[in-house]
Enzyme design. Structure first.
Site, PDB file in Angstrom:
ATOM      1  CD  GLU A  43     -16.788  25.343  71.121  1.00  0.00           C
ATOM      2  OE1 GLU A  43     -15.940  26.006  71.749  1.00  0.00           O
ATOM      3  OE2 GLU A  43     -17.137  25.617  69.957  1.00  0.00           O
ATOM      4  CG  LEU A  91     -15.568   4.901  63.565  1.00  0.00           C
ATOM      5  CD1 LEU A  91     -16.736   4.896  62.589  1.00  0.00           C
ATOM      6  CD2 LEU A  91     -14.567   3.816  63.208  1.00  0.00           C
ATOM      7  CE  LYS A 132     -20.224   9.237  64.246  1.00  0.00           C
ATOM      8  NZ  LYS A 132     -21.037   9.639  65.395  1.00  0.00           N
ATOM      9  CB  CYS A 443     -51.033  40.989  69.818  1.00  0.00           C
ATOM     10  SG  CYS A 443     -51.873  42.437  69.152  1.00  0.00           S
TER      11      CYS A 443
END
Length: 691
Positions: A43, A91, A132, A443
């Protein structure tokens, strides 16, 4: 991340640019200063690229304080500021193959590389390719080979002095190796935390009831920026060198790859996952190869870095305001992204675990379109305060199941609804229960619930339960998927014709399974109880229950208090047993299994006291292969006589029963002078006669 204004549309470039600058600066402050990142990388990158494009289209919108004109965040309080001798630039990023091809073309054009008539470069650019790392960038200053200072990147010009903390990182040499060292060397690199070290750190945090770290990057950043270096010393940080700031007293290596080789000779840690390639094709090939091994690497990476290898060509290309022209970060598809959570359903696992699942507006993350993500359990939903209608951060890494990391509270709509855990299983309608001190709700319809059917059948058939030879997972899959078997009781209704029609199931295999099912009808109460697959009830507990009660009905009707009277049955096991037998569906299946012609076992009265024979209270060890008894059969006989069967020989061992190919246990028994019996001797002992 709080918003101060409504999001303006793209049709208002002035307002849109101001809003984008505000969002990015707030994200920078949260990440670099507060150590509380609240915006996914994807984002942030999207907003940053939009602002870059706006400023390109409208140059008059560029401001000196725009995030596009700077490298990182401001220095935080609590550390001494350090002005870098050479800027620590970030970068530019590339994401698609086209971005890499365009980067290579820009570099080749700027270096005036020769081309053929078709426009193809005949003298391709040489690049150094590296990983990276997903950590924290720092600089290390050495004077006359001695480490004197470390600083974070900060805003690229001024960072924070973290010298004392960096001294605690054992992979960083405090003195460089070799006789010839430079007068001044400014090493650039990344502090990170390996995956295994991150897992161990969080284990320690949990044990100390302290906050866990969200990911290795946050852990590394938080550890490096501790005001108390003693805390940093306890954190397992690592370092890789990958660049240079200043070098005095020695010539600069001619290429970047030579620089890294030189670093290794000085004793600096340099990552070996690197290569020298030529042209865009070489860059993309390196990227693909790294992508294939990414998840198996012992540390997190979020892409690769390409640098023009020759130093003289780097100098010719130079820099733009915030990044070098000679380098590019090629990022992997974002592992985190934002989307809307439209609903929360629950999913029933093979063992009955109830897992909340987020239903999402489709979002592309981690190289795939994601519409569902796990929320783990009810406590996690509450802890993260995730609600239906929220804008959420979704993370997907490799083959890992996508998960919702958190919600952006500033974007929460007024009608966002809290999640409510259902009280009944959505698959079978059985009651959902959660045991004390457990995070997972389950359950209780174990034998009946279709979602648990395959697991229940597999457990029922295994060797230590009903021992149905030939009923493997692939056969169970077919039986369930063809709806031929719904509960374990249905297994005993299978006929030869039905089995012979199964895929890859020959007539001989069908007959063998029929024979095995017939044999399984005659079992023991302990095996039957274990075969029911009751949570927390293992083989040993099943035997204790059978001994204590003597028959099944008293176990099914026992209160929690009565169950607690059984040897080694504690509150959690008692509660699990009580819940299982309280579920009517389970009782129905048990009655079907006990119907005429189905499963039987010898029952007896409850044992009023422990066995009083010669083996009562004795410790026996079995080793080797007996002529006529399996180890399980011998163990059952010994335990029925009141003996305890141990797995190793010690001074407390009373007898060792040895068969063929007995190994170290026999040798240990002889060394300690412990009586050793063969199978005949075992039978004599069981009959009450001392051999």
């Amino acid at each position: 991340m709080a918003r101060t204004q409504a999001e303006p549309p793209a049709s208002q470039p002035d307002a849109r640019a101001a809003w984008l600058r505000d969002q990015l600066e707030r994200a920078n402050h949260a990440y670099y200063v507060l150590d509380q990142p609240d915006l996914p990388d994807a984002e942030y990158d999207r907003l940053f690229r939009e602002l870059q494009q706006l400023e390109t289209d409208h140059p008059e919108l560029v401001t000196p304080d725009s995030p596009t004109q700077r490298v990182g965040g401001e220095a935080a309080g609590g550390f001494t500021p350090v002005v870098h001798d050479a800027p620590m630039l970030s970068l530019n990023n590339g994401f698609a193959d086209e971005d890499i091809v365009a980067f290579d073309k820009r570099v080749a054009d700027a270096l005036a590389k020769t081309t053929d008539l078709a426009g193809s470069v005949t003298d391709p650019v040489e690049y150094a390719c590296e990983l990276k790392f997903d950590g924290l960038a720092i600089s290390l200053r050495y004077e006359q080979g001695v480490f004197v200072q470390a600083a974070t990147r900060g805003d690229g010009t001024t960072g924070e002095d973290v010298t004392e903390n960096v001294r605690t990182i054992r992979s960083i040499p405090l003195k460089l190796k070799g006789k010839h060292v430079p007068a001044v060397l400014d090493v650039r690199g990344e502090v990170l935390m390996f995956k295994r070290d991150f897992a161990r750190l969080n284990e320690r945090q949990r044990a100390a009831e302290q906050r866990e770290f969200a990911n290795p990057r946050n852990a590394a950043a938080g550890s490096l920026r501790q005001l108390d270096s003693k805390i940093t010393a306890q954190r397992p940080l690592s370092f890789f060198a990958y660049g240079i700031g200043v070098l005095d007293g020695m010539p600069m290596p001619d290429t970047h790859s030579a620089l890294l080789d030189w670093y290794e000779s000085l004793g600096l840690p340099v990552n070996r996952e690197r290569a020298v390639v030529h042209g865009a094709e070489g860059l993309l090939d390196f990227f693909r190869k790294v992508g294939e091994k990414r998840e198996s690497l012992p540390y997190d990476i979020d892409g690769v870095v390409y640098k023009v290898n020759r130093r003289d060509e780097q100098e010719r290309l130079g820099f733009v305001s915030r990044a070098p022209r000679f380098a590019l970060a090629h990022k992997f598809p974002a592992q985190e992204a934002l989307t809307k959570l439209v609903a929360i359903d629950v999913q029933v696992g093979r063992t009955g675990a109830i897992t909340p699942v987020a239903r999402l507006e489709p979002v592309f993350v981690g190289g795939a379109t994601v519409t569902n993500a796990t929320l783990h359990n009810e406590d996690e939903v509450r802890r993260k305060d995730i609600r239906i209608g929220d804008t959420v951060i979704v993370r997907r890494a490799g083959d890992v199941i996508p998960e919702v990391v958190g919600a952006l509270l500033d974007r929460r709509p007024a009608d966002a609804a809290e999640f409510v855990m259902p009280t009944e299983c959505p698959v079978c309608g059985s009651k959902i229960e959660r045991l004390p001190d457990e995070a997972i709700a389950r359950c209780t319809g174990g034998l009946f619930c279709p979602a648990q059917r395959k697991q229940a059948l597999w457990h029922f058939a295994q060797r230590r339960a009903l021992d149905i030879d030939g009923l493997g997972e692939k056969i169970i899959d077919q039986l369930v998927e063809l709806n031929l078997v719904r509960t374990p009781a249905d297994l005993f209704n299978l006929g030869f014709a039905t089995l012979a029609e199964l895929d890859r199931f020959a007539e001989k295999s069908a007959q063998n399974l029929i024979d095995s099912l017939e044999k399984a009808k005659h079992t023991t109460l302990a095996r039957f109880i274990y075969g029911l697959g009751i949570r927390h009830v293992g083989e040993s507990t099943a035997k204790d229950l059978a001994k204590h009660f003597g028959s099944l009905t008293p176990i099914m009707d026992a209160s929690i208090e009565e169950l607690l009277e059984v040897n080694d049955v504690g509150p959690i096991v008692a509660e699990s047993l009580h819940q299982f037998f309280a579920e009517e569906h389970n009782r129905t299946v048990i009655e079907q299994l006990r119907a005429p012609g189905k499963v039987t076992w010898p029952e007896g009265p409850p044992a009023p006291k422990a066995p009083q024979g010669v083996l009562a209270g004795k410790t026996v060890v079995l080793t080797g292969t007996l002529p006529n008894l399996t180890r399980d059969a011998a163990k059952e006989m010994l335990e029925a006589a009141g003996a305890k069967v141990a797995g190793s020989v010690s001074k407390k061992t009373d007898y060792v029963v040895a068969g063929a190919e007995a190994g170290s246990k026999l040798a240990k028994a002889e060394e300690l002078g412990i009586p050793v019996l063969d199978e005949d001797g075992l039978h004599q002992l069981l009959e009450g006669n001392t051999p």
